[in-house]
Design an enzyme around this catalytic site. Sequence first.
Site, short mmCIF file in Angstrom:
data_model
loop_
_atom_site.label_atom_id
_atom_site.label_comp_id
_atom_site.label_asym_id
_atom_site.label_seq_id
_atom_site.Cartn_x
_atom_site.Cartn_y
_atom_site.Cartn_z
N GLN A 209 0.87 -1.17 0.00
CA GLN A 209 0.00 0.00 0.00
C GLN A 209 0.91 1.23 0.00
OE1 GLN A 209 -3.78 -0.48 0.18
NE2 GLN A 209 -2.80 -2.25 -0.77
N GLY A 250 -12.02 3.22 3.29
CA GLY A 250 -11.09 2.32 2.61
C GLY A 250 -9.99 3.06 1.85
N HIS A 251 -9.07 2.29 1.32
CA HIS A 251 -7.93 2.91 0.62
C HIS A 251 -8.37 3.59 -0.68
CE1 HIS A 251 -6.89 -1.28 -1.34
NE2 HIS A 251 -8.10 -0.93 -1.59
N ASN A 252 -7.73 4.70 -0.96
CA ASN A 252 -7.96 5.48 -2.19
C ASN A 252 -9.29 6.23 -2.20
OD1 ASN A 252 -5.69 4.01 -2.86
ND2 ASN A 252 -6.77 2.62 -4.22
#
Lengths: 341, 341, 341
Positions: A209, A250-252
Amino acid sequence: MADPRFFVKARNFTVGELAEMLGCTLPKGVNKSLIIDDVRPLQNAQASHLSFLDNIKYKEAFQKTSAGVCIVSSQMIEYAPKGLICLVSPSPYKAYALAAQAFYPEKHPKSNVSKLASIDETAKLGQGAFIAPHVVIGANVDIGKNSWIEAGVVIQDDVIIGDNCRIGAGTTVSHAIIGDNVRLYPGVRVGQDGFGFAIDPNGHIKVPQLGRVIIEDHVEIGANTTIDRGSGPDTIIGQGTWIDNLVQIGHNVVIGKGCIIVAQVGISGSSKIDDFVAIGGQAGVAGHLHVGTGAQIAAQSGVMKDIGAGEEYMGSPAFPKTQFFRQIAALNGLIKKKKRD
Amino acid sequence: MADPRFFVKARNFTVGELAEMLGCTLPKGVNKSLIIDDVRPLQNAQASHLSFLDNIKYKEAFQKTSAGVCIVSSQMIEYAPKGLICLVSPSPYKAYALAAQAFYPEKHPKSNVSKLASIDETAKLGQGAFIAPHVVIGANVDIGKNSWIEAGVVIQDDVIIGDNCRIGAGTTVSHAIIGDNVRLYPGVRVGQDGFGFAIDPNGHIKVPQLGRVIIEDHVEIGANTTIDRGSGPDTIIGQGTWIDNLVQIGHNVVIGKGCIIVAQVGISGSSKIDDFVAIGGQAGVAGHLHVGTGAQIAAQSGVMKDIGAGEEYMGSPAFPKTQFFRQIAALNGLIKKKKRD
Amino acid sequence: MADPRFFVKARNFTVGELAEMLGCTLPKGVNKSLIIDDVRPLQNAQASHLSFLDNIKYKEAFQKTSAGVCIVSSQMIEYAPKGLICLVSPSPYKAYALAAQAFYPEKHPKSNVSKLASIDETAKLGQGAFIAPHVVIGANVDIGKNSWIEAGVVIQDDVIIGDNCRIGAGTTVSHAIIGDNVRLYPGVRVGQDGFGFAIDPNGHIKVPQLGRVIIEDHVEIGANTTIDRGSGPDTIIGQGTWIDNLVQIGHNVVIGKGCIIVAQVGISGSSKIDDFVAIGGQAGVAGHLHVGTGAQIAAQSGVMKDIGAGEEYMGSPAFPKTQFFRQIAALNGLIKKKKRD
């Protein structure tokens, strides 16, 4: 009302001072020098107190209140009990917020760096910073002026935090760049790896990540909320957005300015939420979606498709609000029909 | 069964002792001096073990058990395998709970105040208190007798905690008054500001949160649960209420006595939950609502209206349970009809 | 792309090296010695970068990418822009994961035991262990080789942790036996008492929780997730299972190998989830249920019955996926009919 054990009142205000400070209209003939010594909810307010009416649900409490002064919209004046002084405002809750801030300004601790904190020698602390006991600050961390780091916080290497921030007890931050006037409540988790892996029956394979978390100015993030860092792109929380407790980002995920995200919401990876969106408690937004400016998503909704600007969605799966209510009505109609048959 | 690495057994008990201690009826002719040396689930129990049957789902395991003694209701005796001694109780699970407590009493650490804790000189610690390493205790905090503060806990200024409490590792508490025999599990967040602000496109305006959190006696609060303090009124958790993990309790929420609130429930601001209410996992209650005494709200329900005493609700939005099941049946009937057409 | 403030690149790779390392097929005539100096998403990649295409949603970005090299499945080659070198793989995301790991291997801190950690003299630390400041390690704790305990972690008495583990900042662990290569993210709560009590109007009666938490090798557990220990049996997380943030795992839950459990899921006590099950975000599984191998449970589902191997469920209450979609279609059909009438 505010327990003096926990809250320190700044001073009293006259009705005239309050009206001016809050931009409220005063009825003619009111005694502007009347002293108001506290703020209270309608039910408990007495003659020397300021209250407010914002939610029509509390109309009855308003009609019965013993408050001396109350901030109300012009439409509600007619329901005021005898003797109540009405401060008229187009946005009573906003005016009340400013009044309460004047009576009870947040008390900021005096600048101090606890000897029980563990601070890497390469970290920079801005002037006026307050570092509580058992804080851990890693290498190259840069903390701005007057920022307040509560007990037990862990700030990992290279994180940047701006001016006038407050980081709540027990919060952990890594891989993040945080603006000014940001507040993280206790137990927030910022910057850990997102849930990124390639599924494999022989063992899922971690996808490094490689992004960060960017938190813009004036953001508030509630207790025990988790914000994963991006997988390559960054996870971004836009200026002035407020996030409640136990939310998962969450990511992004990219969230715009001025959004309101209520407790226990989950926003899946790579979704983009535009400015001024409101998301009710326990709602979920699936991954890789786009929610347009000003959209409203009701509590417990499950968003599985893009939502256009200004649209209101509800249900799981989420549909436009009017359609959702028609679904419910149709279902209940079906039952009644069944019973008659 | 209990791994001796983690659990210490107090001693063995005879069947006669157990029957007396638990208020159970013993069948005639039973050897009261038979020694029972442990408690175990039906599937793993052997001749020297005490087990229990409470959930009809485990009837088959009961019929096959090798346990020496089993606590059961009178209706289940007829299914007992040969040779099993039945301790008959109107509430087998309650009797089992007491038995297990007798075999494995909670081990309490010896009174001690760690040198690695940071305790303000104005804080008061009751006799017998245990304070673990890296705890932070603020000014004027008052902690009762025999209370046990685990590692890394942060108790902010002026908080009051009663006698015989246990505060789990990493938990943070501010603006709170906590009674006796209260247990907070690890990572609980008590007393931070509620999600209170006036919406404004130029930046939401914080409403000072001037209330407290009041936690009455014998309350248990699960890991990583968040309880915001009141905005003016207090947030109150009534005596003997048990709250599970990851629950969100908004500002001004008032919860009565003896309630059961399962994991990941969210209760929005200013709602009032009366005594003995049960709320299933992941359910949500909207703000400013009233839920009457003994009401039951099923898992994942979304409560948008007041609920009367004793009523059972289910679904999102929540409807009376019978109506909810009729809705589901009607929907499935509609599909079958479609397939036939 | 990866911010050098937070991420350190190991080195550059040639196209030939990458193809060999990732097991990809290379088109004929490609310059194998071309140097690739970073990984990036399709939208930002330039000529010296490696990217990947895995989700059909990003086909357009693929057609427009300026990346020098892209990992794709054979079906997508025809859409490649001119000049793009395609590394063909049957599982592009897996190949990308391995590539990104090669460019950016996780940096592990040098072995060190902080003087600010509180470590019981009976605890054992394996060779190469890293113990950060303000960590608390209890009596008889056994930590394996090269395990990395971040700041503020609390590991209670008797816990066993294997080799190469990483325990995130602020996490707390008790009553647990943890395998090798396990990663707990920040704020995880492992091993506290489950929500076990006999309901009683005079005060619920605690059932001692006499089991443990067993976490097998290669498990990852997300930030602020809570895993209660068993009540007698153990709570078990099977090898290679990945759990996201803010998940609740009740006591006695047994999860098999290779499962994927997305954020904010709740699994109630004593349920058994077999191998390779996937559970979408915010879904709930009621207690004492069985979910078969490879079953798929959609986000926000409410599982109230056993689910067979390989089945796909959706909705609250959950139904087989096809039935759920028929329910929704029937409901929307009903509305349209209403409007026509």
